[in-house]
Design a protein around this motif. Structure first.
Motif, PDB file in Angstrom:
ATOM      1  N   ASP A  16     -25.770   1.722 -33.316  1.00  0.00           N
ATOM      2  CA  ASP A  16     -24.587   1.123 -33.916  1.00  0.00           C
ATOM      3  C   ASP A  16     -24.172   1.769 -35.228  1.00  0.00           C
ATOM      4  N   SER A  17     -24.811   2.886 -35.582  1.00  0.00           N
ATOM      5  CA  SER A  17     -24.484   3.534 -36.855  1.00  0.00           C
ATOM      6  C   SER A  17     -23.081   4.130 -36.800  1.00  0.00           C
ATOM      7  N   SER A  18     -22.392   4.084 -37.926  1.00  0.00           N
ATOM      8  CA  SER A  18     -21.052   4.636 -38.039  1.00  0.00           C
ATOM      9  C   SER A  18     -20.905   5.241 -39.427  1.00  0.00           C
ATOM     10  N   HIS A  69     -13.635   5.533 -35.471  1.00  0.00           N
ATOM     11  CA  HIS A  69     -13.722   4.270 -36.202  1.00  0.00           C
ATOM     12  C   HIS A  69     -14.907   3.408 -35.771  1.00  0.00           C
ATOM     13  N   GLY A  70     -15.383   3.596 -34.570  1.00  0.00           N
ATOM     14  CA  GLY A  70     -16.496   2.783 -34.097  1.00  0.00           C
ATOM     15  C   GLY A  70     -17.833   3.450 -34.329  1.00  0.00           C
ATOM     16  N   ALA A  74     -23.056   4.571 -29.654  1.00  0.00           N
ATOM     17  CA  ALA A  74     -22.905   3.392 -28.789  1.00  0.00           C
ATOM     18  C   ALA A  74     -21.653   3.495 -27.932  1.00  0.00           C
ATOM     19  N   ASP A  75     -20.611   4.115 -28.471  1.00  0.00           N
ATOM     20  CA  ASP A  75     -19.363   4.291 -27.734  1.00  0.00           C
ATOM     21  C   ASP A  75     -19.400   5.478 -26.774  1.00  0.00           C
ATOM     22  N   PRO A 296     -19.452  -5.669 -26.318  1.00  0.00           N
ATOM     23  CA  PRO A 296     -19.303  -6.073 -27.720  1.00  0.00           C
ATOM     24  C   PRO A 296     -20.371  -7.077 -28.132  1.00  0.00           C
ATOM     25  N   LYS A 297     -20.744  -7.032 -29.402  1.00  0.00           N
ATOM     26  CA  LYS A 297     -21.842  -7.861 -29.905  1.00  0.00           C
ATOM     27  C   LYS A 297     -21.606  -9.349 -29.664  1.00  0.00           C
TER      28      LYS A 297
END
Length: 365
Positions: A16-18, A69-70, A74-75, A296-297
């Motif tokens: 989930d790092s961005s 942006h995400g 994960a994307d 999504p979380k």
């Protein structure tokens, strides 16, 4: 249950790092992941994309990648772009890619840069949604888990609910044949047969039945539509030629009888299906493979809550199970895990699996 002593370890990466550095980390991790799973051509493509992104030239596609942006890992950002580039190769629109896809040494970065700047309009839409990595070989994991659940005393008649079904290839798992460490499962005349390289003891030899299979996806793919099927093929790693044979077999199977897929988000689907009556003598099983990272979380939380609530009212005659095959990026393998209610609601790791079902290392008793 831990990893094997000889399994290579990789640096932990937060899915989930961005923010700063996350795009580079996602691409380098994907390169290593591809190499660890026998996909050197895809690794070359991903590495070349990164080199272009980190270069001096720019266009709308490059700027979207640079400023993602995400959470790029994960994307599955690297695979979104790689899928688009593979589609250009499959359609013949970018013949300059041929040396890479043939495994011939080439100036990868120059070639991929030419494609990115020459086909910007065709590639941009590939960034709009996650990859559709529908792979029939993953069904072996689901079947092995059901054999284990039956050996634990749960009813051997399974009502299957799948998240992120894509084209529904794994929803047709009752039409396939399996040889799992010598344990044979499936119909007399299967659409296709899987015999993954098996490590460890065989799974329990139980008689199981799939009584129903239903799935959901936010963007279902119709295998009988040639254009949609081509898009699905673009996400297949080109090194794994057997996967193209499998998808053609799945297309034929879907043409005979389409899988049951609803256009719904994962949480709404789970809540709706768990609210329905369950026939006595059946095990209701939620299953998914390489999907959880895309949920999504807030939906993940709703699914967990719905499963635990349904698990609390499950009985020996109407049990509930949860089977997942999801990535462990520290070893670049996939973890086969199971929970069930009542009585065994602690999560159990049954095995390690190749991303596309080529091999399974069984850890279950």
């Amino acid at each position: 249950m831990g990893t094997s002593d000889d399994r290579p370890k990789y640096e932990f990466v937060d899915m989930d790092s961005s923010g700063e550095g996350a795009v580079r980390t996602a691409f380098t991790n994907q390169v290593a992941y591809c190499e660890a799973n026998g996909a050197p051509i895809t690794a070359r493509i991903v590495a070349a994309i990164l080199a272009v992104v980190e270069g001096e030239r720019s266009n709308a596609l490059i700027e979207r990648i640079r400023g993602w942006h995400g959470a790029p890992l994960a994307d599955a950002l690297p695979l979104r772009v790689a899928g688009g580039i593979h589609s250009l190769h499959l359609s013949g629109d970018a013949p300059e890619l041929m040396p890479i896809y043939r495994g011939i040494p080439a100036a990868d970065t120059d070639i991929v840069e030419q494609v990115i700047f020459g086909h910007e309009a065709q590639l941009l839409p590939w960034l709009d949604g996650p990859p559709q990595t529908n792979e029939a070989g993953r069904s072996s994991n689901f079947i092995a888990a059901m054999l284990w659940l039956a050996s634990e005393g749960l009813p051997a008649r399974f009502e299957c609910l799948e998240l992120g079904s894509s084209a529904g290839i794994n929803l047709m798992l009752d039409r396939y044949g399996y040889d799992l460490g010598g344990v044979e499962v499936g119909p007399a005349n299967p659409v296709m047969t899987f015999k993954p390289e098996w490590k460890g003891n065989p799974p329990p030899d139980e008689a199981i039945e799939i009584v129903s299979a239903k799935g959901c996806d936010v963007a279902p793919v119709d295998l009988t539509d040639p254009a949609q099927a081509l898009r699905l093929k673009a996400y297949i790693w080109p090194e794994h030629t057997v996967r193209f044979e499998r998808i053609e077999a799945a297309i034929r199977a879907a043409s005979d009888k389409k899988p049951d897929i609803l256009k719904m988000n994962a949480a709404a689907f789970v809540e709706a299906e768990l609210a329905k009556p369950q026939a006595e003598g059946t095990t209701r099983v939620l299953m998914h493979s390489i999907v959880w990272q895309y949920v999504p979380k807030d939906q993940q939380q709703r699914i967990v809550a719905a499963m635990e609530k349904a698990g609390a009212r499950a009985s020996a005659d109407t049990p509930l199970a949860w089977v997942s095959v999801e990535a462990d990026r520290t070893v670049h393998r996939h973890v086969l895990k199971v929970r069930y209610w009542p009585g065994g609601d602690e999560e159990v790791q049954l095995g390690w699996s190749h991303a596309h079902g080529a091999d399974i290392e069984w850890l279950g008793a």
